[in-house]
Design an enzyme around this catalytic site. Sequence first.
Site, PDB file in Angstrom:
ATOM      1  N   SER A 160       0.807  -1.212   0.000  1.00 17.99           N
ATOM      2  CA  SER A 160       0.000   0.000   0.000  1.00 17.99           C
ATOM      3  C   SER A 160       0.852   1.279   0.000  1.00 17.99           C
ATOM      4  CB  SER A 160      -0.956  -0.049   1.198  1.00 17.99           C
ATOM      5  OG  SER A 160      -1.917   0.970   1.115  1.00 17.99           O
ATOM      6  N   ASP A 171       9.772   5.958 -10.398  1.00 16.34           N
ATOM      7  CA  ASP A 171       9.327   6.554 -11.659  1.00 16.34           C
ATOM      8  C   ASP A 171       9.909   7.944 -11.887  1.00 16.34           C
ATOM      9  OD1 ASP A 171       7.919   4.289 -12.112  1.00 16.34           O
ATOM     10  OD2 ASP A 171       5.926   5.182 -12.034  1.00 16.34           O
ATOM     11  N   LYS A 225      -0.720  -4.208  -3.201  1.00 16.47           N
ATOM     12  CA  LYS A 225      -2.032  -3.684  -2.814  1.00 16.47           C
ATOM     13  C   LYS A 225      -2.170  -2.271  -3.384  1.00 16.47           C
ATOM     14  CE  LYS A 225      -5.005  -2.401   1.045  1.00 16.47           C
ATOM     15  NZ  LYS A 225      -5.140  -0.991   0.619  1.00 16.47           N
TER      16      LYS A 225
END
Length: 470
Positions: free
Chosen positions: A301, A312, A326
């Site tokens: 999460s 990224d 998740k």
Amino acid sequence: MLKKIFILIALCVPTVVCAAPEKKKEPIVHMTDEEIYSELKKLAMVFEVSRENFVEEADERKMLEGAMNGMLEALDPHSSYLSADDFKDFNDKSSGSFGGLGIQITSDRGAVRVISPIDDTPAAKAGIKAGDYITHIDDEPVFDLTLNQAVKRMKGKPGTKVKLTIVSGTSEPKTLTLKRAIIKVQSVKFSEKTLADADEDTPKVGYIRISDFGATTAKDLRDAITKLEKKNVVGYVLDVRNNPGGYLTAAIDVSDAFLDGGEIVSTRGKNKTDIERSFAKPGDMTGGKPLVVLINHGSASASEIVAGAIQDNGRGVIMGSQSFGKGSVQQQKPFGDGTAIHLTIARYYTPSGTSIQNTGITPDVEVLQSKVEKIEKRESFYSEASFRNALKNEEAEKKAKKKAEKTDKKDDDDDDRELTDEEKDARDYQLQRGMEMVIALSKMSEHARTAAESKPESDDDADDKKNDKK
């Protein structure tokens, strides 16, 4: 009476957590209002007939809560109904102090699966690991329990004991007896660390451990970075291994502390236009120093949001093993009477637009937790120093003498004693590799900076300087 029951049932929905691969869903055929009303009427009839004809005295509250939980569990494994006690417990956990074993669990195909144990708790000390399955609580099977019921069975008065049957991988089931305790979660721990067996001149690395994402995590992280910056660390290892997640806002703020701009995460709801994007504000608190984020199968999460944002944006290196996967956002919807529902309202995506639901974050450098056996000595028997009449290096001899004294003292220690923090760090293979990466990146940056400063001026550069003076 029936109308009130209809309204109550229509408002409620339950919670569970599953890491099983998603099955291809059939297109949903929606019911008409008339069909929905007919089914709700049937549900009310089931309640009335069961209450009147069950062989024992029926508990109406338990029946209705079971109906609401069943409704929510049909949605996804993270949605659930929270009774007044459950809602209070949830808020206690979010505030960082609660009673129990210190274990984050989810429901997985009828079994109870461990997302991760919390640091320094009975569960962690007993050796329970992410991915383990709990099959029995006090010798009673968990397969017919809801997630909330399983949690209640494991909770209890501090000091009392509970027996868990654990299945780990393909090994035989084992039974552990744990003593319940007041769980106080220290969200952020930090220190300056050096590599195991490092020389005195080895650079220090800032180590920050985040065990969950709570209400104070972002503030605690900023304080940690401020103090570590004063220690002149060369870079940072951010450790979110076995971190099951927490507040979305905390994950955004933690990511922001290391970024100077760019998207952090986007959440996308039911409607195509229901998209929210979060961006980093200018100002990297570390000044762009090398950063390694450690993840593993217990990183879920909010931990995955941070790892995805760093990855990224090209801000750091993700190391470790594949994360939990998740990728959904839950929100509590209170009803005003102390109860609430914990409902999945959106999916989250990394800055590249990738959903990590059921797949997780793939590390840039996979480093599985391992034990290292040394097969090479640091100093060879055959080198320049082995020659007779070789020139001496007095500084090196002093360092070698100090190191030998330290090693002799370490060998005299009792092997049965509890390991120190330094010894635990030395045995943490992933942490050692993460620190090596930070030090390597810092040296590369230093070499590049030195090369740029020592580069001879070109004729164009000289002309530019002359023009600037004019």
